[in-house]
Write a protein that holds these residues in place. Structure first.
Motif, mmCIF file in Angstrom:
data_model
loop_
_atom_site.group_PDB
_atom_site.id
_atom_site.type_symbol
_atom_site.label_atom_id
_atom_site.label_comp_id
_atom_site.label_asym_id
_atom_site.label_seq_id
_atom_site.Cartn_x
_atom_site.Cartn_y
_atom_site.Cartn_z
ATOM 1 N N ARG A 1 -4.006 2.004 -0.377
ATOM 2 C CA ARG A 1 -2.773 1.706 -1.116
ATOM 3 C C ARG A 1 -2.951 1.864 -2.615
ATOM 4 N NH1 ARG A 1 -1.590 -4.028 0.612
ATOM 5 N NH2 ARG A 1 -0.288 -3.919 -1.237
ATOM 6 N N ARG A 2 -4.164 1.674 -3.115
ATOM 7 C CA ARG A 2 -4.398 1.849 -4.553
ATOM 8 C C ARG A 2 -4.451 3.323 -4.953
ATOM 9 N NH1 ARG A 2 -7.938 -2.716 -3.817
ATOM 10 N NH2 ARG A 2 -9.761 -1.350 -3.573
ATOM 11 N N ARG A 3 -4.564 4.200 -3.956
ATOM 12 C CA ARG A 3 -4.698 5.625 -4.248
ATOM 13 C C ARG A 3 -3.426 6.420 -3.964
ATOM 14 N NH1 ARG A 3 -9.492 7.698 -0.764
ATOM 15 N NH2 ARG A 3 -8.933 9.633 -1.859
ATOM 16 N N VAL A 4 -2.410 5.789 -3.364
ATOM 17 C CA VAL A 4 -1.225 6.534 -2.943
ATOM 18 C C VAL A 4 0.040 5.800 -3.364
ATOM 19 C CG1 VAL A 4 -2.458 7.521 -0.973
ATOM 20 C CG2 VAL A 4 -1.136 5.426 -0.668
ATOM 21 N N ASP A 5 1.144 6.533 -3.319
ATOM 22 C CA ASP A 5 2.440 5.954 -3.666
ATOM 23 C C ASP A 5 3.176 5.408 -2.455
ATOM 24 O OD1 ASP A 5 2.071 6.756 -6.333
ATOM 25 O OD2 ASP A 5 2.886 8.750 -5.902
ATOM 26 N N ALA A 6 2.834 5.870 -1.265
ATOM 27 C CA ALA A 6 3.532 5.446 -0.046
ATOM 28 C C ALA A 6 2.628 5.730 1.144
ATOM 29 C CB ALA A 6 4.853 6.194 0.098
ATOM 30 N N LEU A 7 2.992 5.158 2.291
ATOM 31 C CA LEU A 7 2.190 5.322 3.502
ATOM 32 C C LEU A 7 3.050 5.863 4.646
ATOM 33 C CD1 LEU A 7 -0.132 2.180 3.858
ATOM 34 C CD2 LEU A 7 -0.795 4.534 3.347
ATOM 35 N N LEU A 8 2.506 6.841 5.344
ATOM 36 C CA LEU A 8 3.091 7.356 6.580
ATOM 37 C C LEU A 8 2.131 7.007 7.706
ATOM 38 C CD1 LEU A 8 5.218 9.140 8.061
ATOM 39 C CD2 LEU A 8 3.745 11.096 7.555
#
Length: 347
Positions: A108-115
Motif C-alpha cells: 500500500r505504501r508503493r501504490v495508489d490503489a489495489l486490484l
C-alpha cells in the motif's frame, strides 16, 4: 528544458505530465526538447510532489492458473495504456502467510490503489483493513468465487448437458483448503443442485486436488471414478480447463471417445480449452480485470469511488467435447454412437 523552450519550469512540468493549460505548439516543442536531451520523468520525484505513485497493486493467489495469469495480463495492459505501472503481490496460500498484513502494508505504501484477484484471496480482516484505510480497491471474483456467480456458472454448464439428454453427471472440483477457487465452487454447486432438483439431475460430486498437479490429479480422480462400481456418468463438468485436460487424457486411455461416450465441459475459456475444442463456461478474466483496473483509475481521478466489482454473467462456448447423449449407455461406460459421427481423438 525551460531555458531551451523559453518558458517557465511550471509550463514544462504541465507539458511533460500531459496537463491542460499548455498550447499545443508549446507542448510539442517541449516534448521534442525533452527527447533530444534524453529526459525521463522520475516517478519517485513526482510521487513526492503529488503524493501519487502512478502504480496499482495487483494481488493474486496464483501465477500458474490460466484465469489468474490472463487477469494479470489484462490489468497490466489497461494500466500501461494510462501510463500506470503494475506492482504484483503473489499470495499462493493465505493461511500459510502470517506476514500477510505486513505484506499488504508494504504494498500500500508503493501504490495508489489495489486490484485483488479472487474474492477469497484476502481474509475478512484484510478487507476491513483496506476499507478503513480509505484506499481505493476493487475485488474481481475469478472462477466465480461469489456463490451466486459460481452457481450460475455451474447451472449454465449443467443445463447445457441436460438439454443434450444427460441426467447422470459428475462434477470435478478443487479440494477444500486449496487456493481460493476451490471452496466457493462447492458452495455454488450446492446452490446449483438445489435449483436443478426439479429437473431430476443425478449428480456425482468428485473432489480432487488442485494446484501444481491439477492435470495429474484429475486423471487419477477420473481413473477412480471409472474403476468404481455402478453405472458411469455420461457427462462431466470440470471446474477448470486444466482438470478437463486430465479427464480427456484419461478417458482416451480408457478407450472412450469424446463426445460419443462422454461429454465434458470445462470452466475457464482459456487458450488450452479452445485448442482442445472443449465446451466451456467462459470467464473473460482478462477483460474483467482490465475493466476493474479502469474503474480504479477512474476512482483515482475522482470520477467515482469503488470498493468491489460487479457480478459477472457466465457465457457458454459450445465446441466439440459435448454431444447429445447416445441411445445406449452401458455400465462400462461404452455407448452406441450415431451413424456417421466421427469421434475426436484426444490421445
Amino acid at each position: 528544458m525551460a531555458a531551451a523552450a523559453g518558458v517557465s519550469t511550471a509550463t514544462v512540468s504541465r507539458a511533460i505530465r500531459g496537463l491542460p493549460r499548455v498550447a499545443q505548439p508549446t507542448r510539442m516543442r517541449i516534448l521534442e526538447i525533452a527527447q533530444a536531451l534524453g529526459y525521463a520523468a522520475s516517478a519517485s520525484a513526482a510521487g513526492l510532489a503529488t503524493g501519487r505513485t502512478r502504480s496499482v497493486g495487483v494481488v493474486t493467489p496464483s501465477l500458474r492458473q490460466p484465469a489468474y495469469s490472463a487477469a494479470v495480463e489484462g490489468a497490466e495492459r489497461a494500466l500501461r495504456g494510462r501510463d500506470y505501472s503494475l506492482v504484483l503481490l503473489h499470495l499462493p496460500h493465505r493461511s500459510a502467510s502470517p506476514q500477510l498484513s505486513t505484506d499488504l502494508n508494504m504494498l500500500r505504501r508503493r501504490v495508489d490503489a489495489l486490484l485483488v484477484l479472487g474474492a477469497d484471496t484476502l481474509g475478512k480482516d484484510q478487507i476491513k483493513q483496506l476499507q478503513r484505510s480509505g484506499m481505493q480497491h476493487i475485488v474481481i471474483g475469478l472462477h466465480g468465487e461469489h456463490v451466486d456467480g459460481e452457481a450460475e456458472a455451474a447451472t449454465t454448464a449443467i443445463r447445457h448437458l441436460v438439454q443434450l439428454g444427460h441426467t447422470d453427471l459428475a462434477f470435478f472440483l478443487g479440494e477444500p483448503g486449496a487456493p481460493s477457487w476451490a471452496n466457493p465452487q462447492a458452495r455454488g454447486l450446492e446452490h446449483c443442485t438445489s435449483a436443478l432438483k426439479t429437473e431430476g439431475i443425478k449428480l456425482k460430486e468428485i473432489r480432487i486436488e488442485i494446484g501444481a498437479g491439477a492435470i495429474r490429479n484429475s486423471r487419477r480422480a477420473f481413473s477412480r471414478l471409472w474403476a468404481g462400481p455402478g453405472s458411469k456418468p455420461t457427462a462431466i463438468v470440470c471446474a477448470s480447463d486444466e482438470m478437463a485436460l486430465g479427464v480427456l487424457l484419461e478417458a482416451a486411455r480408457e478407450g472412450l471417445s469424446i463426445p460419443e461416450d462422454l461429454s465434458i465441459v470445462g470452466m475457464d475459456g482459456q487458450d488450452l480449452g479452445e485448442s482442445l475444442e472443449l465446451t466451456a463456461v467462459i470467464q473473460n478474466s482478462a477483460l474483467r480485470a482490465a475493466r476493474g483496473a479502469q474503474s480504479l483509475l477512474a476512482a483515482l481521478e475522482g470520477e467515482r469511488s469503488v470498493t468491489y466489482s460487479a457480478a459477472w454473467s457466465p457465457e457458454l462456448m459450445i465446441r466439440q467435447s459435448t454431444a447429445r447423449r447416445a441411445r445406449n449407455h452401458s455400465a462400462a461406460g461404452m455407448v452406441e454412437t450415431e451413424p456417421g459421427r466421427q469421434p475426436r481423438d484426444y490421445g
